[in-house]
Structures are given as structure tokens and as C-alpha cells.
Design an enzyme around this catalytic site. Sequence first.
Site, PDB file in Angstrom:
ATOM      1  N   GLY A  59       7.396   6.375  10.500  1.00 43.69           N
ATOM      2  CA  GLY A  59       6.906   5.122   9.384  1.00 43.69           C
ATOM      3  C   GLY A  59       6.613   4.072   9.508  1.00 43.69           C
ATOM      4  O   GLY A  59       7.961   3.181  10.380  1.00 43.69           O
ATOM      5  N   ASP A  67       6.381   6.272  16.665  1.00 43.92           N
ATOM      6  CA  ASP A  67       5.399   6.337  16.235  1.00 43.92           C
ATOM      7  C   ASP A  67       4.724   4.575  15.705  1.00 43.92           C
ATOM      8  O   ASP A  67       5.818   3.371  15.837  1.00 43.92           O
ATOM      9  CB  ASP A  67       5.433   5.658  14.482  1.00 43.92           C
ATOM     10  CG  ASP A  67       4.606   6.178  13.578  1.00 43.92           C
ATOM     11  OD1 ASP A  67       3.578   5.479  13.457  1.00 43.92           O
ATOM     12  OD2 ASP A  67       4.853   6.186  12.207  1.00 43.92           O
ATOM     13  N   ASP A  87       2.954  -5.056  12.526  1.00 46.36           N
ATOM     14  CA  ASP A  87       3.634  -5.973  11.165  1.00 46.36           C
ATOM     15  C   ASP A  87       5.789  -6.340  11.839  1.00 46.36           C
ATOM     16  O   ASP A  87       6.091  -7.301  11.516  1.00 46.36           O
ATOM     17  CB  ASP A  87       3.740  -5.148  10.016  1.00 46.36           C
ATOM     18  CG  ASP A  87       2.402  -4.274   9.741  1.00 46.36           C
ATOM     19  OD1 ASP A  87       1.554  -5.399   9.906  1.00 46.36           O
ATOM     20  OD2 ASP A  87       2.313  -3.399   8.920  1.00 46.36           O
ATOM     21  N   ASN A  91       5.184  -4.238   4.602  1.00 46.51           N
ATOM     22  CA  ASN A  91       5.555  -4.717   6.165  1.00 46.51           C
ATOM     23  C   ASN A  91       6.378  -5.474   6.856  1.00 46.51           C
ATOM     24  O   ASN A  91       7.524  -5.417   7.351  1.00 46.51           O
ATOM     25  CB  ASN A  91       5.160  -3.476   6.812  1.00 46.51           C
ATOM     26  CG  ASN A  91       4.868  -1.839   6.648  1.00 46.51           C
ATOM     27  OD1 ASN A  91       5.237  -1.414   5.458  1.00 46.51           O
ATOM     28  ND2 ASN A  91       3.969  -1.435   6.986  1.00 46.51           N
ATOM     29  N   ASN A  95       0.590  -0.909  -0.204  1.00 46.07           N
ATOM     30  CA  ASN A  95      -0.469  -0.126  -0.046  1.00 46.07           C
ATOM     31  C   ASN A  95       1.658   1.165  -0.155  1.00 46.07           C
ATOM     32  O   ASN A  95       2.124   0.807   0.596  1.00 46.07           O
ATOM     33  CB  ASN A  95      -0.955  -0.002   1.499  1.00 46.07           C
ATOM     34  CG  ASN A  95      -2.332  -1.449   1.281  1.00 46.07           C
ATOM     35  OD1 ASN A  95      -2.036  -1.442   0.263  1.00 46.07           O
ATOM     36  ND2 ASN A  95      -2.739  -1.226   2.603  1.00 46.07           N
ATOM     37  N   GLY A 106       1.668  -6.551   3.789  1.00 43.39           N
ATOM     38  CA  GLY A 106       2.749  -7.685   3.369  1.00 43.39           C
ATOM     39  C   GLY A 106       4.216  -7.103   3.054  1.00 43.39           C
ATOM     40  O   GLY A 106       4.822  -7.373   4.002  1.00 43.39           O
ATOM     41  N   THR A 125      -1.504 -10.393  20.743  1.00 45.07           N
ATOM     42  CA  THR A 125      -0.726  -9.066  20.843  1.00 45.07           C
ATOM     43  C   THR A 125      -1.331  -7.761  22.400  1.00 45.07           C
ATOM     44  O   THR A 125      -2.594  -7.371  21.605  1.00 45.07           O
ATOM     45  CB  THR A 125       0.117  -8.072  19.446  1.00 45.07           C
ATOM     46  OG1 THR A 125      -0.357  -7.760  19.179  1.00 45.07           O
ATOM     47  CG2 THR A 125       1.185  -9.567  18.699  1.00 45.07           C
ATOM     48  N   LEU A 126      -0.597  -7.044  23.443  1.00 41.36           N
ATOM     49  CA  LEU A 126      -1.908  -6.413  24.034  1.00 41.36           C
ATOM     50  C   LEU A 126      -0.610  -4.689  23.857  1.00 41.36           C
ATOM     51  O   LEU A 126      -0.570  -4.581  25.091  1.00 41.36           O
ATOM     52  CB  LEU A 126      -1.766  -7.002  25.262  1.00 41.36           C
ATOM     53  CG  LEU A 126      -2.376  -8.279  25.559  1.00 41.36           C
ATOM     54  CD1 LEU A 126      -2.085  -9.053  26.447  1.00 41.36           C
ATOM     55  CD2 LEU A 126      -3.925  -8.299  24.837  1.00 41.36           C
ATOM     56  N   ASN A 167      -4.516  -9.040  17.155  1.00 40.72           N
ATOM     57  CA  ASN A 167      -3.920  -7.525  18.657  1.00 40.72           C
ATOM     58  C   ASN A 167      -4.905  -7.957  19.280  1.00 40.72           C
ATOM     59  O   ASN A 167      -6.339  -8.768  19.646  1.00 40.72           O
ATOM     60  CB  ASN A 167      -3.464  -6.681  17.638  1.00 40.72           C
ATOM     61  CG  ASN A 167      -4.699  -6.289  17.159  1.00 40.72           C
ATOM     62  OD1 ASN A 167      -6.174  -6.214  17.120  1.00 40.72           O
ATOM     63  ND2 ASN A 167      -4.865  -4.543  16.308  1.00 40.72           N
TER      64      ASN A 167
END
Length: 408
Positions: free
Chosen positions: A383, A342, A348, A138, A106, A136, A316-317, A280
Amino acid sequence: MFKEERRATILNLLIKDHSVSVSKLAVLFNVSQETIRSDLCYFQKTGMLVRCYGGGIVNRQTLSRFITKNKIDISSTLATPTNKDIRLNKDGAKMSGKVCILGSFNIDVSATVPWLPQSGESILASQFGFYPGGKGANQALAANNAGADVHFIFKVGNDQFSAFALNHIIQSGINSYCAYQTDDAPTGSALIYFSAEDGDNIIAIYPGANMTLSKQEINEQQGYISEAAVLLMQLETNIDAIEEFVHLGKLEKKTIILNPAPYTKNVHHLLSSIDILTPNETEASFLSGITITDIDDAKRAGYIILQSGVKKVIITLGAQGSLLCEHHRTLFIPAWDAVVKDAAGAGDAFNGALATSLARKSDLVSAIQYASAFASLAVEQEGASSMPQHEQVLHRMRTQSHDIVNIK
């Protein structure tokens, strides 16, 4: 060697090394330098090569358009590896582990705002950026930086962003991938709001070409699937392509990881074929019907998700850490300390690093710890496609300690 074969090999060298030398190519092919100059003139006419004294330098944008238009499969096996291509771990031993990733590319449009806006609210951004992204891409970059031999399968549109995509992949160091292209949809895009207040984010995704992968295209990648130790995918591509990817992986008895993001109920029928599911909190809530506010909620959600047939669930927390749910145990693995800049690419980073560690034959708990440390470094960079290097992760793991908690 025929002229066509020689030029195909030169093209592969351009893709891999980004420049070529007349004298070295003449020796490699055992032909005259005049023959090589003729070959380079051919590539210069196509626009893929800029001639310079003694050789040529790749024109990345034109080469990228050529690759996508012709669906060229870029593999690290096309050129003979040199010493610099061999990945070494901290002890100087060769690293191993092949990961095949099916996923999205993307264009990410990102704005940093003081807080996440409410419905109807206008808000001033303190920063604006235009980045390569997609879960994908990332995750492929994360796996590559973590030390895996990555093969990445993705699809872009026939637009100005397709060359941008290929340039990003070429420059990232991922040297094995297949880029498909379609006239039926534009390259995927995502709009990201990042909160400077607490590091949270919201993302709106337009999948575009990512949703046009065909089963035939997935079948063309069977050789790479069979070579990989671990398969990794997300839900930013069409479900029938994902089904075929899983099917081929099951036939080859591969470890299959699904990151169920963004969540869709269409994925439920696939869960019994998945070895490791990595939702997540939000995705785990959708999958289980449990609103997750603490670790006890996460444990209950994980137990419900296990009933779907998936073998292992890692929830994932965020800044807390992650919860490993198996039929015989539940373990809480705390997060590593980080100064968040960020958080958009944290998931990812975690998934790419997890796949890499498992491909290197690490046990699951060690792989989760490695992936968590990798993600903690990723969120300290701006990023979603900014990923740390393997050596940085090892340093963080040496300088911080963790107590894994067995949840009764």
C-alpha cells in the site's frame, strides 16, 4: 465562557481524542455535569457523537462530513498538549520541526499483476485493494511518522469519499490539517498497477477536487506557512494554488521543496523559486531532455536542471539510490537494502522524510540518507500509504552502512 465557545472546544477535543468524559469536561469548564450532558446531547443529535456511560465516543463518518462541509481547520494547537503528544527521539530529547504540506488526497485502486501489461493486453491480478492515497496525503503521513509537526492542506469532493478521506487523516495521527470541499468535482482517484515481477508500477491519476484549490484558500493558511520550517508540495494540485503557496513561502523565507510529480511543463517557470527539487528518473528526463540510463546521465540531467534556477536537485534513482546535484558538487547516495513488496509510495516516503529531517535542522546529505532509509522501509509494506516509524528508520541506519560517492 459562552455555550458556543464551550461547544467549539468540546468539538476540538472530539477531533483530537475521539472521546470525551462528562466528569473531566465539567472540571475543565467549571460547570455542572448536567450542563456537559446537555452539550453532549447536542452533538448526539447532530450524529457526531455516540453517547456512552460517563461520556461519548465520536462518530467518525458524521464528524468527517461535518468538518469538510464547514471547512473546519484542524490544528494540534486547539487543545493543550499532554506528555503523550510530545515527540521524543532515541535519546529521549524532544524532537522538533514543523512541515507544511500542500497536496492531494486520492482514492487509490491498486492491482498486483505478474508483469505490467502492454497495450491491448488483458492480465489476471493476484491482489486487488482500495486504499487512501494521493501524493500529498502520503507525504503528510510520512512526515508525521518521521516525527514532524505536520500541517496538511488538501481538498476533496462532496461525495462518499470525502468522509473516507477525513477518517483516514484522523486515524493517521496527523492532528493539524485543513480540509476544503467542493461541489464542482469528485474526490481525486488513482489506478495503480504493481508488478510482482520487479516491483515496478504504473499509475493513472484523476485529480478531481485536488485541482480546484483557490488562491484565497491558500492565503487562509498563511499562519501555518509562517510557522513551518519547510514547505513541501507536488503537482497533483492546480498550478495557481501551488504558485501562491510558493509565493507565501518565499515571503516568509522558508525552505521550499517541490516533488515534480506527475510532471507537467507548466511548472518550469516556478523552478527558480524552489530550493530543492526532487524528481525521479522519468521526471528528471522530462525536465532536462536527457534520457537517463545510468548515473552519468543523471548527473548531466541534474546540471541542466540547475540552470533553470533551482538551487539543489535530488534525483531519486529507485533501488540504486539518489543523486544530489549542486553547483559546486555532485554526490551519489546509495539506497538501503530492502525486500520490495510495493514500490508505489517510495517517492512519497522519501519526500516526507526528507522534509522532516531538514525541518529538524539536519544537513542535506544526512537528510537524504534518512529519507532513503525511510523509503527503503516503506517499500517493504503493501500500500502506497503504508509508512514506517522513526524508530524503525534509526534501527536500519544503525545496522547498515553507506559510502557516499563524490561524482567528479
